[in-house]
Structures are given as structure tokens and as C-alpha cells.
Design a protein around this motif. Structure first.
Motif, PDB file in Angstrom:
ATOM      1  N   VAL A 117      13.117 -24.273 -11.932  1.00 40.68           N
ATOM      2  CA  VAL A 117      13.546 -23.616 -13.165  1.00 40.68           C
ATOM      3  C   VAL A 117      14.861 -24.244 -13.606  1.00 40.68           C
ATOM      4  O   VAL A 117      15.773 -24.418 -12.783  1.00 40.68           O
ATOM      5  CB  VAL A 117      13.745 -22.096 -12.953  1.00 40.68           C
ATOM      6  N   GLY A 121      15.801 -21.646 -18.531  1.00 42.54           N
ATOM      7  CA  GLY A 121      14.689 -20.770 -18.198  1.00 42.54           C
ATOM      8  C   GLY A 121      13.333 -21.432 -18.269  1.00 42.54           C
ATOM      9  O   GLY A 121      12.307 -20.752 -18.123  1.00 42.54           O
ATOM     10  N   THR A 122      13.292 -22.739 -18.480  1.00 41.81           N
ATOM     11  CA  THR A 122      12.021 -23.458 -18.497  1.00 41.81           C
ATOM     12  C   THR A 122      11.505 -23.606 -17.072  1.00 41.81           C
ATOM     13  O   THR A 122      12.263 -23.960 -16.159  1.00 41.81           O
ATOM     14  CB  THR A 122      12.181 -24.843 -19.141  1.00 41.81           C
ATOM     15  N   ILE A 123      10.220 -23.348 -16.880  1.00 37.52           N
ATOM     16  CA  ILE A 123       9.598 -23.402 -15.552  1.00 37.52           C
ATOM     17  C   ILE A 123       8.812 -24.705 -15.429  1.00 37.52           C
ATOM     18  O   ILE A 123       8.062 -25.088 -16.335  1.00 37.52           O
ATOM     19  CB  ILE A 123       8.656 -22.208 -15.339  1.00 37.52           C
ATOM     20  N   ILE A 150      10.840 -21.354  -5.050  1.00 38.62           N
ATOM     21  CA  ILE A 150      11.263 -21.628  -6.423  1.00 38.62           C
ATOM     22  C   ILE A 150      12.720 -22.066  -6.394  1.00 38.62           C
ATOM     23  O   ILE A 150      13.580 -21.341  -5.886  1.00 38.62           O
ATOM     24  CB  ILE A 150      11.124 -20.391  -7.321  1.00 38.62           C
ATOM     25  N   VAL A 152      16.153 -23.332  -8.485  1.00 35.68           N
ATOM     26  CA  VAL A 152      16.854 -23.392  -9.768  1.00 35.68           C
ATOM     27  C   VAL A 152      17.736 -24.637  -9.765  1.00 35.68           C
ATOM     28  O   VAL A 152      18.484 -24.884  -8.812  1.00 35.68           O
ATOM     29  CB  VAL A 152      17.712 -22.133  -9.990  1.00 35.68           C
ATOM     30  N   VAL A 166      17.328 -17.719 -16.733  1.00 43.62           N
ATOM     31  CA  VAL A 166      17.001 -18.090 -15.349  1.00 43.62           C
ATOM     32  C   VAL A 166      16.492 -16.875 -14.590  1.00 43.62           C
ATOM     33  O   VAL A 166      15.476 -16.929 -13.891  1.00 43.62           O
ATOM     34  CB  VAL A 166      18.227 -18.695 -14.636  1.00 43.62           C
ATOM     35  N   ALA A 169      13.030 -15.986 -15.836  1.00 49.53           N
ATOM     36  CA  ALA A 169      12.022 -16.945 -15.392  1.00 49.53           C
ATOM     37  C   ALA A 169      11.640 -16.703 -13.937  1.00 49.53           C
ATOM     38  O   ALA A 169      10.457 -16.742 -13.574  1.00 49.53           O
ATOM     39  CB  ALA A 169      12.530 -18.370 -15.583  1.00 49.53           C
TER      40      ALA A 169
END
Length: 259
Positions: A117, A121-123, A150, A152, A166, A169
Motif C-alpha cells: 500500500v 492508499g493505492t493497493i 501487507i 506499507v 493508508v 486501505a
């Protein structure tokens, strides 16, 4: 903080060698899941995810096809360690750097994280194998089975601000990826497969369903600011699953009223 690779013990290898790389790995690395505690804790809708093709993953350096594990019972949150002030347009390049570091630097089969991420906030899809499947990653020493990692992009040390996108997401991914019936605010029992973790191999750890890397390994990952957001992420993910459950019930009632 980079994750650490899982090496299966000698007793596991003969069985694993009998299983094709694209077949599910036998459920031997974690305790069998209990019956769902709540039928309302259903999976939320799949979020928008940038594919490996879109971020231009270097498939030529990937060493092996994906291996699979059981349904996701735990989410482990990580950070990758870069500075936090990058331009989000540069996120694909940063992820390619992570991929190269994991494969060429550490000798892993692929990037260790299942998803990444960026600060907007794009995954992004991480390890190959299919975003809707339970791909076994290399993200959390001793606890890669039945879990998703996951990461960041950034460090988010103590006192730094974690952007709201963030947090959302991470919650959205957890609400979607956790198996039906798993409460994001609850606990899960997982058996360690590696003595290098905080739990000796074979010991059962009682962990938060949404945990930080530091909960199972001697590390500061994720950064303290991001770690402090985990309670909010758990609550938000639970709310998303509850909302999905209500929507499902409403759809069922509407279908019944058409007769």
C-alpha cells in the motif's frame, strides 16, 4: 524492516515435495480453524488492486511458482522502510526495488509481501499466484501459513502521521481477505513453524487477527505510528464486514419478496 524466509523442517519436506507448486499446501502449519463465531462477519467486497503487470513486476527474476496455504486467518502489517515523502507516482518503482531486494538480495522466490500500500492508499498486488487465492508469502517468520502480509511503503516512526487513506486501505484489504467468520477485532491461534520467531517452533501463539510484524518477530516493524493505528484498522475492518453482512441479508430478503 525486511521479513525473513520460512524454512520447513525435515519432517515437512517429503510431504511438500509430493504436492505440485500450484496446488494447496496441506493444512499442517497452523491449528485447524474453529467454526465461525458470527455469520455476519462475512468478507467485504474486493478493493481495487493494481496488478503486477501494471506496476511492471520483473517476472524474469521470479524463481518459483506460488505455493498455497489455508484460508486467511490473520493479517500481518509491515512497513518497507523508505522515507514517507515519496511521490505516489513513484510507488511502482519503489515496489520493484523491494522485489529485487527480496529475490536478488535475499534469494527468495518472489517478493515476500502479498500486498503493498502506498501513502495515497493505492493497493498493489505483491507476491504472484492470484490475489483471490491464499498465496503463502515470506513476510512473517514462523507465521506465513494461513495469513496475509501487507506492507506499507514508508517507515512511519513514532510521532509521524499515518495518512487516512493508508488506514482505510489496510482495513479494506483485511475485511476482504480474511476468511468468512473471522472477526478482525478478535484473536487467532497459530502454530509457529520457525524458532527464529518470538515463539519457538511448534508453540501456539495467541495473536490479534490483525497484528504487526513485531508481534511475532524481534523487530520495530511496522513503525510505531503505524502500529498505533492497528486498533482503528481492526475496528474499521469489522465495521466493513458487518456492513457487508447487512447488505447480504437485505439482498436475500429482497429476492424473497419477489415471489
Amino acid at each position: 524492516m525486511w521479513p525473513h524466509r520460512i524454512w520447513l523442517g525435515a519432517a515437512v519436506l517429503p510431504l511438500a515435495l509430493l504436492v505440485p507448486r500450484d496446488a494447496p499446501v496441506p493444512h499442517i502449519l497452523a491449528e485447524p480453524p474453529a467454526a465461525p463465531r458470527s455469520t455476519r462477519a462475512v468478507a467485504a467486497a474486493q478493493p481495487v488492486i493494481v496488478s503486477r503487470t501494471a506496476w511492471h513486476a520483473d517476472e524474469s527474476i521470479v524463481r518459483e511458482r506460488a505455493a498455497y496455504t489455508g484460508a486467511v486467518r490473520a493479517v500481518f502489517v509491515h512497513h518497507t522502510g523508505e522515507t514517507n515523502d515519496y511521490d505516489c507516482a513513484d510507488a511502482p518503482e519503489l515496489i520493484r526495488n523491494v522485489e529485487e531486494a527480496h529475490i536478488k538480495g535475499r534469494g527468495w522466490d518472489d517478493i515476500g509481501y502479498n500486498f503493498l500500500v502506498d501513502r495515497c492508499g493505492t493497493i498493489y498486488e505483491g507476491r504472484a499466484g492470484g490475489i483471490t487465492r491464499s498465496v503463502r508469502g515470506a513476510h512473517t517468520t514462523g507465521f506465513n501459513a494461513d495469513s496475509v502480509g501487507i506492507a506499507v511503503l514508508g517507515d512511519y516512526r513514532d510521532g509521524e502521521k499515518v495518512p487516512a487513506p493508508v488506514v482505510r486501505a489496510l482495513a479494506t484489504l483485511a475485511a476482504w481477505k480474511l476468511r468468512p467468520g473471522e472477526d478482525p477485532r478478535g484473536k487467532v491461534r497459530l502454530r509457529s513453524t520457525n524458532d527464529a520467531s518470538r515463539y519457538p517452533k511448534g508453540d501456539v501463539a495467541v495473536l490479534n487477527v490483525i497484528s504487526g510484524h513485531r508481534d511475532t518477530y524481534q523487530t520495530s516493524c511496522p513503525g510505531q505510528a503505524l502500529y498505533d493505528e492497528l486498533p482503528e484498522i481492526r475496528s474499521m475492518a469489522a465495521a466493513m464486514r458487518a456492513a457487508a453482512g447487512r447488505e447480504g441479508e437485505a439482498d436475500t430478503e429482497d429476492a424473497g419478496n419477489t415471489h
